[in-house]
Write a protein that holds these residues in place. Structure first.
Motif, PDB file in Angstrom:
ATOM      1  N   ARG A 104      -3.360  -1.185  -0.653  1.00 38.70           N
ATOM      2  CA  ARG A 104      -4.745  -0.843  -1.024  1.00 38.70           C
ATOM      3  C   ARG A 104      -4.964   0.669  -1.000  1.00 38.70           C
ATOM      4  O   ARG A 104      -5.667   1.219  -1.857  1.00 38.70           O
ATOM      5  CB  ARG A 104      -5.706  -1.551  -0.075  1.00 38.70           C
TER       6      ARG A 104
ATOM      7  N   SER B  32      -3.293   2.159  -4.068  1.00 39.90           N
ATOM      8  CA  SER B  32      -4.116   1.883  -5.253  1.00 39.90           C
ATOM      9  C   SER B  32      -5.323   2.808  -5.292  1.00 39.90           C
ATOM     10  O   SER B  32      -5.719   3.284  -6.362  1.00 39.90           O
ATOM     11  CB  SER B  32      -4.574   0.420  -5.245  1.00 39.90           C
ATOM     12  N   ARG B  33      -5.899   3.077  -4.121  1.00 38.47           N
ATOM     13  CA  ARG B  33      -7.066   3.973  -4.055  1.00 38.47           C
ATOM     14  C   ARG B  33      -6.688   5.384  -4.510  1.00 38.47           C
ATOM     15  O   ARG B  33      -7.421   6.030  -5.271  1.00 38.47           O
ATOM     16  CB  ARG B  33      -7.589   3.991  -2.615  1.00 38.47           C
TER      17      ARG B  33
ATOM     18  N   HIS C 112      -4.102   6.181  -6.458  1.00 37.83           N
ATOM     19  CA  HIS C 112      -3.727   6.141  -7.864  1.00 37.83           C
ATOM     20  C   HIS C 112      -4.948   6.109  -8.776  1.00 37.83           C
ATOM     21  O   HIS C 112      -4.906   6.620  -9.892  1.00 37.83           O
ATOM     22  CB  HIS C 112      -2.865   4.909  -8.145  1.00 37.83           C
ATOM     23  N   ALA C 113      -6.034   5.499  -8.317  1.00 35.19           N
ATOM     24  CA  ALA C 113      -7.227   5.373  -9.159  1.00 35.19           C
ATOM     25  C   ALA C 113      -7.823   6.731  -9.514  1.00 35.19           C
ATOM     26  O   ALA C 113      -8.373   6.915 -10.599  1.00 35.19           O
ATOM     27  CB  ALA C 113      -8.261   4.506  -8.458  1.00 35.19           C
TER      28      ALA C 113
ATOM     29  N   LYS D  79       1.995   9.363  -7.722  1.00 32.52           N
ATOM     30  CA  LYS D  79       2.469   8.050  -8.140  1.00 32.52           C
ATOM     31  C   LYS D  79       3.954   7.890  -7.847  1.00 32.52           C
ATOM     32  O   LYS D  79       4.420   6.789  -7.546  1.00 32.52           O
ATOM     33  CB  LYS D  79       2.201   7.835  -9.631  1.00 32.52           C
TER      34      LYS D  79
END
Length: 398
Positions: free
Chosen positions: A107, A110-111, A113-114, A129
């Motif tokens: 999570r 993903s945070r 990467h967003a 990344k």
């Protein structure tokens, strides 16, 4: 990888993990030390940002480099998380709770990467990344990351502005003809004539030519590869001359052996070239059947013009178009206009091509209404230009 997000060992009490980005970072460096069940790795980067320390700790009996293990957890510096989320800093307590969850590491990655709010530049995001990968088996080693040009994207070296970087290659390749079973050789191209045409068309200092081009070194090294100690060139057009084979271009590898880069390899290297030299405006694939590759390049680099051939093309016809294309740009340079229109240059090359040849797939007879040379006449190639797509939506681009 950074911040113990994907730790394999148990994090000792009182040990935290921090990760910060500082765009004023200095030279890249890596430090590793181990003792008493603790490991500490640091990596700082010039240009893409400076990564702070990563501290992981594992018990001696638990087998652990806490920073590299699967169950490690730690706190990430609030500047980093706040910058990526765009919504302010995340308290350290909340970060610790997030990482304590079974899927907390994923999570958090993903945070980051967003990149909500676009707080990170594209080079910084690409670097994150590569570094923040939960699965240890998929992580790139630190030595590989430090070689990336992301670390050098803000270097201030003044590169020589040129119109063309020409990469030419035609290695000997033998193959078995399925019709008669005989061994044959792919025809050699007269690339010397194409290079001579560029020399005649473009003023001195406006071209950089690389015969027997090797992949990927001859794409990156002429640009300086982002190295502060090397002054490279900054071309408007990257020109590739050679045989198109299997949705790629026949070249040589860095050891001089014949090699056909995959579309993914080729596009990734062009992306790196563009990060080193944002002034690249056009990719010219002067090779047979390169339109599919051109479309992939255009999707990945939407603000670059891509010229290619959607069919086979005869050697003479390809050289003829290139001569018209560079003659226009050379004439503009001599008038003091180094930013002559690339679309107009394409039209000039197209006019030169049509003056001597017929457009069409050499493997197919021309339709009778277009056939002015008899029923058996064939074309000499089908040109394609993909304009800049940055002003189009995703739907329109597809």
């Amino acid at each position: 990888e950074v911040g113990g997000v994907a730790g394999r060992g148990r994090l000792a009490s009182g040990t935290a993990t921090s990760c910060s980005i500082d765009t004023e970072g200095a030279d890249a460096q890596g430090v590793e030390r181990a003792g008493g069940g603790r490991a500490d790795e640091r990596a700082s980067a010039n240009g893409s940002g400076e990564f702070g320390s990563r501290d992981g700790a594992g018990s001696e009996g638990g087998g652990g480099d806490g920073g590299a293990g699967a169950n490690g957890c730690g706190a990430v510096d609030k500047r980093e998380v706040g910058g990526c989320s765009g919504g302010g800093a995340m308290p350290r307590g909340a970060m610790t709770q997030l990482l304590a969850c079974p899927d907390g590491a994923a999570r958090l990655v993903s945070r980051l990467h967003a990149n909500v709010g676009g707080k990170l530049s594209q080079p910084q995001l690409e670097l994150l990344k590569r570094m923040l990968v939960v699965d240890p088996e998929r992580r790139a080693p630190l030595s590989e990351l430090l070689m990336l040009t992301y670390f050098k994207t803000t270097c201030t070296v003044e590169r020589a502005q040129v119109t063309m970087l020409g990469l030419f290659c035609c290695p000997k390749v033998k193959w078995i003809d399925p019709v008669d079973g005989r061994q044959k050789q792919i025809p050699m191209l007269q690339l010397q004539k194409e290079m001579r045409s560029a020399v005649i068309s473009l003023p001195p200092g406006e071209r950089e030519l690389r015969p027997a081009a090797r992949f990927p070194d001859d794409l990156l090294k002429p640009l300086g590869r982002g190295d502060l100690n090397v002054t490279g060139v900054s071309p408007r057009v990257m020109h590739f001359g050679g045989h198109g084979v299997n949705n790629g271009i026949l070249m040589e590898d860095n050891e001089g052996r014949r090699y056909i880069p995959t579309a993914e390899e080729f596009i990734a290297t062009l992306r790196e070239c563009r990060q080193v030299c944002p002034g690249i405006e056009c990719i010219f694939l002067n090779s047979c059947n390169t339109f599919t590759l051109a479309k992939g390049i255009s999707r990945d680099l939407p603000d670059v013009i891509v010229i290619s051939w959607a069919s086979k093309v005869s050697d003479q016809a390809a050289s003829c178009f290139a001569a018209g294309f560079y003659s226009y740009l050379g004439a503009q340079c001599r008038r003091g206009n180094r930013k002559g229109s690339l679309v107009e240059a394409f039209r000039a090359g197209e006019a030169e091509f049509y003056r001597k040849y017929l457009a069409g797939d050499p493997d197919q007879p021309l339709p009778l209404p277009l056939n002015v040379q008899g029923p058996c006449a064939k074309g000499h190639g089908v040109l394609q230009i993909l304009p800049r797509l940055r002003h189009y939506s995703e739907g329109e681009r597809s």
